[in-house]
Design an enzyme around this catalytic site. Sequence first.
Site, short mmCIF file in Angstrom:
data_model
loop_
_atom_site.label_atom_id
_atom_site.label_comp_id
_atom_site.label_asym_id
_atom_site.label_seq_id
_atom_site.Cartn_x
_atom_site.Cartn_y
_atom_site.Cartn_z
N GLU A 37 3.97 4.63 0.77
CA GLU A 37 4.28 3.65 -0.28
C GLU A 37 3.17 2.61 -0.44
O GLU A 37 2.99 2.06 -1.53
CB GLU A 37 5.62 2.99 0.06
CG GLU A 37 6.22 2.14 -1.01
CD GLU A 37 6.46 2.84 -2.34
OE1 GLU A 37 6.38 2.16 -3.37
OE2 GLU A 37 6.68 4.08 -2.35
N HIS A 39 -0.11 3.19 -0.23
CA HIS A 39 -1.08 3.83 -1.14
C HIS A 39 -0.52 3.88 -2.56
O HIS A 39 -1.23 3.62 -3.53
CB HIS A 39 -1.39 5.26 -0.69
CG HIS A 39 -1.96 5.38 0.69
ND1 HIS A 39 -1.25 5.91 1.74
CD2 HIS A 39 -3.18 5.06 1.20
CE1 HIS A 39 -2.00 5.92 2.83
NE2 HIS A 39 -3.18 5.41 2.54
N GLY A 149 -6.14 -2.28 0.09
CA GLY A 149 -4.99 -3.01 0.62
C GLY A 149 -5.42 -4.20 1.45
O GLY A 149 -6.42 -4.13 2.18
N LYS A 151 -3.81 -5.17 3.93
CA LYS A 151 -3.50 -4.87 5.33
C LYS A 151 -4.81 -4.72 6.11
O LYS A 151 -4.92 -5.13 7.25
CB LYS A 151 -2.69 -3.57 5.45
CG LYS A 151 -2.29 -3.31 6.90
CD LYS A 151 -1.52 -2.04 7.05
CE LYS A 151 -2.42 -0.85 7.14
NZ LYS A 151 -2.87 -0.57 8.51
N ASP A 152 -5.80 -4.11 5.45
CA ASP A 152 -7.13 -3.97 6.06
C ASP A 152 -8.00 -5.12 5.53
O ASP A 152 -8.91 -4.91 4.73
CB ASP A 152 -7.71 -2.61 5.71
CG ASP A 152 -6.83 -1.48 6.22
OD1 ASP A 152 -6.98 -1.10 7.39
OD2 ASP A 152 -5.95 -1.00 5.47
N LYS A 186 3.25 -0.51 6.64
CA LYS A 186 3.15 0.95 6.51
C LYS A 186 1.73 1.38 6.85
O LYS A 186 0.75 0.71 6.47
CB LYS A 186 3.47 1.36 5.07
CG LYS A 186 4.92 1.12 4.73
CD LYS A 186 5.44 2.18 3.79
CE LYS A 186 6.88 1.87 3.47
NZ LYS A 186 7.71 3.07 3.43
N SER A 187 1.62 2.47 7.57
CA SER A 187 0.32 3.00 7.96
C SER A 187 0.47 4.48 8.27
O SER A 187 1.49 4.90 8.84
CB SER A 187 -0.18 2.27 9.21
OG SER A 187 -1.23 3.00 9.81
P1 AMP Z 1 -6.18 4.56 4.43
O1 AMP Z 1 -5.69 5.83 3.84
O2 AMP Z 1 -5.38 4.12 5.63
O3 AMP Z 1 -7.65 4.51 4.63
O4 AMP Z 1 -5.86 3.45 3.35
C1 AMP Z 1 -6.33 3.56 2.03
C2 AMP Z 1 -6.09 2.26 1.31
O5 AMP Z 1 -4.70 1.96 1.32
C3 AMP Z 1 -6.79 1.07 1.98
O6 AMP Z 1 -7.32 0.22 0.98
C4 AMP Z 1 -5.68 0.41 2.73
O7 AMP Z 1 -5.88 -0.98 2.92
C5 AMP Z 1 -4.51 0.66 1.81
N1 AMP Z 1 -3.26 0.56 2.55
C6 AMP Z 1 -2.93 1.21 3.71
N2 AMP Z 1 -1.71 0.83 4.14
C7 AMP Z 1 -1.27 -0.10 3.26
C8 AMP Z 1 -0.09 -0.89 3.16
N3 AMP Z 1 0.90 -0.81 4.07
N4 AMP Z 1 0.04 -1.73 2.10
C9 AMP Z 1 -0.95 -1.82 1.18
N5 AMP Z 1 -2.08 -1.11 1.22
C10 AMP Z 1 -2.26 -0.27 2.24
#
Ligand code: AMP
Length: 282
Positions: A37, A39, A149, A151-152, A186-187
């Site tokens: 959610e 993403h 996001g 979150k990062d 969420k992760s």
């Molecule tokens: P990732 O696939 O973990 O590399 O994340 C891809 C993008 O989604 C990055 O910009 C993250 O910051 C964002 N993202 C990951 N988890 C979340 C979350 N819980 N809420 C908002 N954005 C997120």
Amino acid sequence: MNPEVTSEPERVLNAVKAWKKQGLSVGLVPTMGFLHEGHASLIRRARLDNDRVAVSIFVNPKQFSPSEDLDSYPRDMEHDLEICRAEGVDLVFNPEPGQMYPDGFQTSVAVDKLASGLCGASRPGHFTGVCTVVSKLFNITRPDRAYFGRKDAQQLAVIKRMARDMNMDVEIVGCPTVREPDGLAKSSRNSYLDAEERKAALCLRNALLRAEETVARGTKDAAEIRAAALKALEAEPLARIDYVAVVDPDSLEDAQGEIGEKALVALAVFIGRTRLIDNTLI
Ligand code: AMP
């Protein structure tokens, strides 16, 4: 409509060039897949702001150190495509490592100071890997806007710096953190947690709430705010703290003495073998 799905950079570039010729704007959401959610919220925001939306799905080997979870990183392309379909994505770019980094590849993009503390300190080379892949993704998809996001938080700050420093003609849009009903951010990495660890992982959110409460009670002292978060983490036996920091949200430098108008409380914590991060703006 189904999105076009391709692993070929050339095909993406040609599709984007055709859109640009028609005067259409393009939003990019870079991801490592196993979409959730969080993403989806980035994709929705991109959908609102742009005529066309591209999502990249690429588990980027350059941002993992040899001891990290590259091989075990969760993947589910079918489910990812379902989400992209449901959210009206126009183009999915899912390259193989060899298509992003063919033989002879030897270039990297590095941000210095901003990328050196916090996650950069415990994951040397991580942000260089991130900046290198995001630069390539920008060149391949030529986005008007790209979505990341909060979150990062350090990643967002580093990418903004890179785009400004390198005159990249793209607006970097930061999006709010999406959480589980109980508050855990969420992760994709939450899938590593067993039931006991999943409960323990709530200590990150609780630590941030304790920091927020400390501020709400009128405390401005950075050390006191940090101590409140630290105490909450130390109460969780399964947690091994990587860092707890109260920093300036732009420079990411440690807040000294009283915090200014805004500060970022950022955490990285191992729950078992899983490294989780979270943050809050106070
Ligand atoms: P990732 O696939 O973990 O590399 O994340 C891809 C993008 O989604 C990055 O910009 C993250 O910051 C964002 N993202 C990951 N988890 C979340 C979350 N819980 N809420 C908002 N954005 C997120």
